[in-house]
Design a protein around this motif. Structure first.
Motif, short mmCIF file in Angstrom:
data_model
loop_
_atom_site.label_atom_id
_atom_site.label_comp_id
_atom_site.label_asym_id
_atom_site.label_seq_id
_atom_site.Cartn_x
_atom_site.Cartn_y
_atom_site.Cartn_z
N VAL A 12 0.84 -1.19 0.00
CA VAL A 12 0.00 0.00 0.00
C VAL A 12 0.88 1.24 0.00
O VAL A 12 2.01 1.21 0.51
N GLN A 13 0.39 2.30 -0.57
CA GLN A 13 1.13 3.55 -0.57
C GLN A 13 0.98 4.27 0.78
O GLN A 13 0.00 4.04 1.50
N PRO A 14 1.92 5.14 1.12
CA PRO A 14 1.79 5.90 2.37
C PRO A 14 0.45 6.63 2.43
O PRO A 14 0.00 7.20 1.43
N GLY A 15 -0.16 6.61 3.61
CA GLY A 15 -1.47 7.20 3.78
C GLY A 15 -2.62 6.24 3.53
O GLY A 15 -3.77 6.56 3.83
N GLY A 16 -2.31 5.09 2.99
CA GLY A 16 -3.34 4.11 2.67
C GLY A 16 -3.76 3.28 3.87
O GLY A 16 -3.29 3.50 5.00
N SER A 17 -4.65 2.33 3.61
CA SER A 17 -5.21 1.49 4.67
C SER A 17 -5.14 0.02 4.29
O SER A 17 -5.19 -0.34 3.10
N LEU A 18 -5.04 -0.81 5.31
CA LEU A 18 -5.15 -2.26 5.16
C LEU A 18 -5.88 -2.81 6.38
O LEU A 18 -5.83 -2.21 7.46
N ARG A 19 -6.52 -3.94 6.19
CA ARG A 19 -7.20 -4.61 7.31
C ARG A 19 -6.70 -6.04 7.39
O ARG A 19 -6.82 -6.81 6.43
N LEU A 20 -6.13 -6.38 8.53
CA LEU A 20 -5.66 -7.73 8.77
C LEU A 20 -6.70 -8.52 9.56
O LEU A 20 -7.39 -7.97 10.42
N SER A 21 -6.77 -9.81 9.26
CA SER A 21 -7.66 -10.71 9.99
C SER A 21 -6.88 -11.93 10.45
O SER A 21 -5.93 -12.34 9.80
N CYS A 22 -7.29 -12.48 11.57
CA CYS A 22 -6.65 -13.69 12.09
C CYS A 22 -7.73 -14.55 12.73
O CYS A 22 -8.39 -14.12 13.68
N ALA A 23 -7.89 -15.75 12.20
CA ALA A 23 -8.91 -16.67 12.71
C ALA A 23 -8.24 -17.84 13.42
O ALA A 23 -7.32 -18.46 12.87
N ALA A 24 -8.69 -18.13 14.62
CA ALA A 24 -8.17 -19.24 15.40
C ALA A 24 -9.10 -20.43 15.30
O ALA A 24 -10.33 -20.28 15.32
N SER A 25 -8.51 -21.61 15.20
CA SER A 25 -9.32 -22.83 15.14
C SER A 25 -8.55 -23.97 15.80
O SER A 25 -7.34 -23.88 16.01
N GLY A 26 -9.28 -25.03 16.12
CA GLY A 26 -8.64 -26.18 16.75
C GLY A 26 -9.24 -26.50 18.10
O GLY A 26 -10.41 -26.27 18.35
N SER A 27 -8.39 -26.98 19.00
CA SER A 27 -8.84 -27.45 20.32
C SER A 27 -8.95 -26.28 21.30
O SER A 27 -8.21 -26.19 22.28
N ILE A 28 -9.91 -25.42 21.05
CA ILE A 28 -10.04 -24.18 21.82
C ILE A 28 -11.12 -24.31 22.87
O ILE A 28 -12.27 -24.61 22.55
N PHE A 29 -10.75 -24.06 24.12
CA PHE A 29 -11.74 -23.95 25.18
C PHE A 29 -12.13 -22.48 25.34
O PHE A 29 -13.31 -22.15 25.40
N SER A 30 -11.14 -21.62 25.40
CA SER A 30 -11.37 -20.18 25.45
C SER A 30 -10.11 -19.46 25.00
O SER A 30 -9.02 -20.02 25.02
N ILE A 31 -10.28 -18.22 24.59
CA ILE A 31 -9.15 -17.38 24.18
C ILE A 31 -9.12 -16.17 25.08
O ILE A 31 -10.07 -15.38 25.08
N ASN A 32 -8.06 -16.02 25.84
CA ASN A 32 -7.98 -14.92 26.78
C ASN A 32 -7.58 -13.61 26.11
O ASN A 32 -8.16 -12.57 26.37
N ARG A 33 -6.56 -13.66 25.31
CA ARG A 33 -6.06 -12.46 24.67
C ARG A 33 -5.66 -12.77 23.25
O ARG A 33 -5.11 -13.83 22.97
N MET A 34 -5.92 -11.84 22.35
CA MET A 34 -5.45 -11.93 20.98
C MET A 34 -4.75 -10.62 20.66
O MET A 34 -5.10 -9.55 21.19
N GLY A 35 -3.76 -10.72 19.79
CA GLY A 35 -3.03 -9.51 19.48
C GLY A 35 -2.24 -9.61 18.20
O GLY A 35 -2.21 -10.65 17.55
N TRP A 36 -1.63 -8.50 17.86
CA TRP A 36 -0.80 -8.40 16.67
C TRP A 36 0.57 -7.88 17.07
O TRP A 36 0.69 -6.92 17.83
N TYR A 37 1.59 -8.54 16.54
CA TYR A 37 2.97 -8.12 16.70
C TYR A 37 3.52 -7.89 15.29
O TYR A 37 2.95 -8.35 14.30
N ARG A 38 4.64 -7.19 15.22
CA ARG A 38 5.28 -7.01 13.92
C ARG A 38 6.80 -7.06 14.09
O ARG A 38 7.33 -6.76 15.15
N GLN A 39 7.43 -7.45 12.99
CA GLN A 39 8.88 -7.52 12.99
C GLN A 39 9.40 -6.99 11.67
O GLN A 39 9.11 -7.56 10.62
N ALA A 40 10.15 -5.92 11.75
CA ALA A 40 10.78 -5.34 10.57
C ALA A 40 12.18 -5.93 10.42
O ALA A 40 12.77 -6.42 11.40
N PRO A 41 12.74 -5.89 9.22
CA PRO A 41 14.08 -6.46 9.01
C PRO A 41 15.10 -5.84 9.96
O PRO A 41 15.19 -4.62 10.09
#
Length: 121
Positions: A12-41
């Motif tokens: 995307v160009q500077p000033g633009g927008s993006l929307r990230l999604s993350c879906a959890a599946s599997g042996s889930i009883f409950s999810i306490n916290r969800m979050g996003w991290y990032r790592q630049a080179p």
């Protein structure tokens, strides 16, 4: 046991927008916290935003006012709306979840595979 599948990265160009999604599946009883991290080179992985099951939200100072995290508890999905993107937001973005599984009934940490976000003119 638990899988996190991310989508929504891209270029995307500077000033633009993006929307990230993350879906959890599997042996889930409950999810306490969800979050996003990032790592630049050449940099360490850093927290971008997190949200608890009760709706408590935390943002990195660098993204406050530009990014919005939300989640759909019924669908075990977390979103990151990123507006006013800057070149310094360029990184691989990773979804993270603290999950109580139906196997251990203990908090376990899971990561997604990462999605690239590139902001450039």
């Amino acid at each position: 046991q638990v899988q996190l599948v991310e989508s929504g990265g891209g270029f995307v160009q500077p000033g633009g927008s993006l929307r990230l999604s993350c879906a959890a599946s599997g042996s889930i009883f409950s999810i306490n916290r969800m979050g996003w991290y990032r790592q630049a080179p050449g940099k360490e992985r850093e927290l971008v935003a997190s949200i608890t099951s009760g709706g408590s939200i935390n943002y990195a100072d660098s993204v406050k006012g530009r990014f919005t995290i939300s989640r759909d508890n019924a669908k075990n999905t977390v979103f990151l709306q990123m507006n006013s993107l800057k070149p310094e937001d360029t990184a691989v973005y990773y979804c993270n979840a603290v999950v109580v599984t139906t196997i251990s009934y203990k908090n376990e940490f899971y990561w997604g595979q990462g999605t690239q976000v590139t902001v450039s003119s």
